[in-house]
Design an enzyme around this catalytic site. Structure first.
Site, PDB file in Angstrom:
ATOM      1  N   GLU A 471     -16.795 -34.177  77.493  1.00 16.48           N
ATOM      2  CA  GLU A 471     -16.710 -33.025  78.366  1.00 16.48           C
ATOM      3  C   GLU A 471     -17.607 -32.938  79.056  1.00 16.48           C
ATOM      4  OE1 GLU A 471     -13.685 -29.601  78.047  1.00 16.48           O
ATOM      5  OE2 GLU A 471     -14.498 -30.196  76.297  1.00 16.48           O
ATOM      6  N   GLU A 739     -20.482 -22.133  71.534  1.00 20.34           N
ATOM      7  CA  GLU A 739     -18.605 -21.862  72.408  1.00 20.34           C
ATOM      8  C   GLU A 739     -17.792 -20.750  71.868  1.00 20.34           C
ATOM      9  OE1 GLU A 739     -16.727 -25.132  72.315  1.00 20.34           O
ATOM     10  OE2 GLU A 739     -15.171 -24.450  73.975  1.00 20.34           O
TER      11      GLU A 739
HETATM   12  C1  BGC Z   1     -14.654 -25.943  78.173  1.00 23.40           C
HETATM   13  C2  BGC Z   1     -14.355 -24.288  78.515  1.00 23.40           C
HETATM   14  C3  BGC Z   1     -13.447 -24.427  79.971  1.00 23.40           C
HETATM   15  C4  BGC Z   1     -12.975 -24.285  79.148  1.00 23.40           C
HETATM   16  C5  BGC Z   1     -10.699 -23.903  80.119  1.00 23.40           C
HETATM   17  C6  BGC Z   1     -12.517 -25.730  77.779  1.00 23.40           C
HETATM   18  O1  BGC Z   1     -12.430 -27.755  77.342  1.00 23.40           O
HETATM   19  O2  BGC Z   1     -14.962 -26.360  77.613  1.00 23.40           O
HETATM   20  O3  BGC Z   1     -16.019 -24.284  78.270  1.00 23.40           O
HETATM   21  O4  BGC Z   1     -13.977 -23.089  80.328  1.00 23.40           O
HETATM   22  O5  BGC Z   1     -11.946 -25.708  78.651  1.00 23.40           O
HETATM   23  O6  BGC Z   1     -10.311 -23.062  79.513  1.00 23.40           O
END
Ligand code: BGC
Length: 862
Positions: A471, A739
């Site tokens: 990501e 997270e």
């Molecule tokens: C990310 C988040 C992001 C989200 C959106 C995720 O995969 O890591 O931090 O804001 O997607 O919902």
């Protein structure tokens, strides 16, 4: 009697633009000047700036009566590419005493327009694909050219960028100390160029330039739709280089060497594969070979080529390993004690043909082996094959990892590594550290440390959600909530401004702002995420005083608000489904339980209100009035639809976040605020005094409770030990922000690997409140950039002291309080040319003070 001679009272810390000291390759043709006044000066009453361009007088401001000492616009003709600027400033103080001239400051412009470039894009012709297990998958490429100079030179500048990533060597010497230097922008819209002074790298006659190119964000494995091995990258297939070396001879002649068809290229060399997500495979036995003529393209392409407007990524710190374990035979795990972002440097004895493998993880499993399932499809493996017996010394080139642990395998049987064989190299955008927060509470200090490490790991050229899995993107929502905190820790003014430029470039045709910037998901439209387009310029303006941020982003903000308006049914946006209040604890799905309509309504109103204030500040009063009316009409509908006469939420599921938004975004009147507070408190108590908020609600929690007179409750939540809370991850060993509050727990192990980053700064947004209220150093939006600020500490029963220090645009500000002998002592530092108002926690009348150090003592707060 000896007499001390006073130091000359001159201005110092002369900076240009967004706080650059003597930059080379500066980006703004119409720069702004800032300086700091010497200690002892209360206030500036006038300034005088003189500017020379290429040695000739270019602008003399004359004496200007003003107390402004930051971001003064240059009044001369627009600067041009390559120009060299020298400037100085003197000032008059509060008593009209005139200072001496400052020491001169300098800067040099980069190449401002595409027409400055006579270079061509070049790339290596792909070699015939090789097969077999060791065949390169995403090989780097190499480009080279030798050239002759014809005599002594006085100056040489190297201008360079890449579609992909580059590393340059001139006569075998590395150019600069940057990594991923041109960074990640929307490559087909804007490419950042770098300027290097290479005067000392050149020989009078024979020279050789060599570039190594990596696929990077441009052509490598990135995002989800494009797994490794597929040929197409998000932006292109092959990395390319654009380079221009401009030399001035002692006799005044000039020569330019550019990237063009005279170069040679190859894909045949030691870097078999290098990918941001997947790691790097390096075979030192393979010299760079099979040089062929390059492919050159005289068309520069569509992208604007502009000087990089903020500092590149560099190696900022080296962390030593403190423990090695061997949970499986021959697999040695190095623990660096801190979850961090970068890579490891190898330095150890090795034999020819020996292949060693490095794997990484942020956490260990119960059996002591690596937990890296949370990297998802990012392989994150480095390998190194030695060419000869001796000491291997190696850093990878075009990859980075998020890790605390590195596993080394492939050593000859019976060999045990030493701790100093691997060192962790911490990489991030090289921004100045400007703030510190400390307190008497070790967990709170650990929280601050986790926030700062979260910021460091996720400021790798753009603000990312996380630095380890497949990501690492510029998620707008995460950035939106964290921006204010980030501006306390590091000087990220220029960093955010640049990223907002990418956001403007990538705003979708209908006004929605993409989920990630630069946009590689080609989608957007989530309340709270999109609003990065309004919230971030606003926060930047308040904390830096830079009005240009508002001017530059005004149209983007307008387009966002227009999109929200187009979604309105009966006065509020309807059916705008986004990510919700992402990751609310105990919710049945990732998007939480707060109504989508409440979220879109709240963000629509708040963004429109910011737009109205922005319009007012930049002199668009008609717009300001129109947007203010729009916001207030929508507010009225919001209140009628969602609140009953007692301030209880109606027509939607009651959630902490709904109340927090209504209160925190000023969607309801002061009277209604008082009524909704007990409902919010009730929900918190019903949750056994715990938060039930996700990415959007959590950042508002402490501030709203505090404003509502529930500061103690805010502290109770902040100091809570049990799940979900800020300290809970600390109790599980966290060294960064996670997270989820329970990404790991001693009790239940790891959370769902699908979404389980151990380095996600979003919940670090509490940092803002720690600086502003726990320590008490708060900006005043009415006097942005800390021209005037507040000292307003909240004395909580959990603490006996707290301290915040911040290098504001005017110099160091500080707020410290301490409880000792039944007394509260507050120490305040106010920089020259600013004032601060102390709001005493014991109810004493406010007091406004001028520059200097001040001490206040009062009876301990009841
Ligand atoms: C990310 C988040 C992001 C989200 C959106 C995720 O995969 O890591 O931090 O804001 O997607 O919902």
């Amino acid at each position: 009697m000896t007499q001390t001679i006073p130091a000359p009272r001159i201005a110092h810390t002369l900076t240009v633009g967004e706080n650059f000291i003597d930059p080379l390759g500066f980006h703004d043709a119409n720069p702004r000047f800032s300086w700091q006044l010497p200690e002892g000066t209360k206030k500036q009453s006038a300034y005088h700036i003189q500017v020379k361009v290429d040695g000739s007088d270019a602008w003399d401001s004359g004496w200007v009566k003003s107390d402004q000492s930051t971001l003064i616009p240059y009044g001369g003709a627009l600067l041009q590419s390559r120009q060299q600027v020298e400037w100085r400033i003197r000032f008059r103080d509060q008593g009209n005493i005139e200072s001496e001239w400052s020491y001169p400051a300098h800067f040099e412009m980069g190449l401002l327009c595409n027409s400055d470039w006579s270079a061509q894009w070049i790339r290596a012709v792909e070699n015939t694909p090789q097969t077999g297990p060791d065949a390169p998958s995403e090989p780097a490429s190499w480009l080279r050219r030798s050239f002759k100079l014809s005599g002594p030179i006085t100056q040489a500048r190297l201008y360079v960028t890449a579609r992909g990533l580059f590393e340059l060597h001139l006569n075998g010497q590395r150019v600069g100390e940057d990594h991923f230097a041109n960074g990640w922008t929307g490559y087909h819209k804007r490419l950042d160029t770098l300027t290097y002074d290479v005067t000392d790298h050149l020989n009078n006659d024979e020279n050789e330039l060599q570039a190594t190119l990596g696929k990077g964000w441009y052509a490598g494995h990135l995002g989800w739709s494009n797994s490794a091995g597929q040929p197409e990258g998000k932006y292109g297939r092959n990395p390319e280089l654009l380079l221009q070396l401009e030399v001035r001879y002692a006799d005044g002649k000039r020569q330019t060497i550019t990237s063009d068809e005279q170069w040679q290229g190859t894909n045949d060399g030691p870097i078999l594969s290098s990918s941001i997500y997947d790691g790097e495979d390096y075979d030192a036995r393979r010299p760079v070979a099979n040089w062929q003529p390059v492919l050159a393209d005289a068309s520069l392409g569509q992208a604007r080529l502009t000087p990089k407007p903020f500092a590149p990524v560099r190696i900022i710190q080296t962390v030593e390993c403190y423990e090695i374990t061997e949970p499986q035979p021959g697999r040695f795990i190095f623990d660096f004690g801190q979850n961090l972002v970068g890579w490891v440097r190898l330095k150890f004895p090795i034999q020819h043909d020996q292949k060693i493998t490095l794997r990484f993880a942020e956490m260990l499993k119960a059996d002591g082996t690596l937990y890296n399932e949370n990297y998802r499809s990012a392989k994150s493996v480095d390998t190194y094959i030695a060419a000869r017996d001796g000491t291997a010394l190696w850093d990878p080139h075009f990859t980075f990892h998020g890790f605390r642990y590195a596993e080394l395998s492939g050593l000859p049987q019976g060999v045990r590594p030493f701790k100093n064989w691997l060192k962790a190299r911490v990489l991030h955008s090289d921004l100045p550290r400007i703030g510190t927060f400390t307190s008497s509470h070790s967990q709170l200090n650990q929280l601050q440390s986790n926030i700062v490490w979260g910021q460091r790991g996720n400021f790798v050229d753009i603000p990312t959600d996380c630095p380890q899995r497949d990501e690492r993107m510029g998620w707008t929502g995460d950035a939106q909530v964290f921006c204010a905190t980030s501006l306390f820790n590091y000087d990220s003014h220029a960093f955010w401004k640049s990223w907002l430029g990418s956001m403007r470039d990538d705003q979708l045709a209908n006004g929605r702002v993409p989920h990630v910037v630069p946009d590689i998901l080609y989608d957007g439209g989530s309340p709270g995420w999109m609003d990065a387009a309004t919230f971030i310029p606003w926060e930047l303006y308040i904390r830096t005083g830079d009005i240009q941020v508002l001017i530059e982003n005004y149209v983007m903000m307008q387009r966002l608000v227009r999109w929200y308006r187009s979604k309105c049914v009966d006065g509020l946006p309807a059916k705008v489904v986004g990510f919700g209040d992402w990751l609310e604890p105990y919710a049945e799905n990732l998007k939480g339980t707060t109504s989508f309509d409440i979220l879109s309504g709240a963000y629509y109103i708040r963004s429109t209100a910011i737009l109205a204030q922005t319009a007012q500040l930049i002199g668009r009063s008609d717009d300001a009035q129109r947007y203010a009316q729009e916001a207030s009409a929508a507010r009225k509908v919001f209140v009628e639809r969602y609140f009953d006469a007692d301030g209880k939420l109606q027509n939607a599921t009651e959630t902490q976040t709904s109340y927090l938004l209504a209160y925190g975004f000023d969607l309801v009147s002061d009277e209604l605020k008082q009524k909704i507070t007990p409902h919010l408190v009730r929900l918190i108590r019903q949750a056994d005094t715990h938060l039930r908020t996700g990415f959007l609600g959590t950042p508002l929690l402490a501030r709203v409770l505090d404003e509502a007179g529930e500061g103690e409750l805010a502290c109770e939540l902040l100091f809570k030990q049990t799940y979900p809370s800020w300290f809970y991850p600390i109790n599980q060993g966290a060294t960064t922000m996670w997270e989820r509050w329970n990404s790991y727990s001693h009790e239940n192990g790891f959370g769902d690997v699908g979404m389980n980053s151990f380095n996600h700064y979003a919940y670090g947004a509490i940092g803002q409140w720690m600086y502003e209220r726990i320590a008490g150093l708060s900006p005043d939006p009415a006097h942005p950039g800390y021209k005037h600020f507040f000292i307003r500490p909240l004395i909580s029963k959990q603490l006996t002291s707290a301290n915040a220090q911040l290098l504001t645009p005017y110099g160091k500000a500080a707020s410290t309080w301490e409880l000792a002998d039944g007394k509260l002592v507050i120490n305040v530092t106010v920089p020259a040319n600013t004032t601060a108002t102390i709001q005493f926690p014991d109810g004493r009348a406010d007091q406004t003070v001028e520059a200097g150090n001040h001490r206040f003592e009062s009876k301990r707060q009841a």
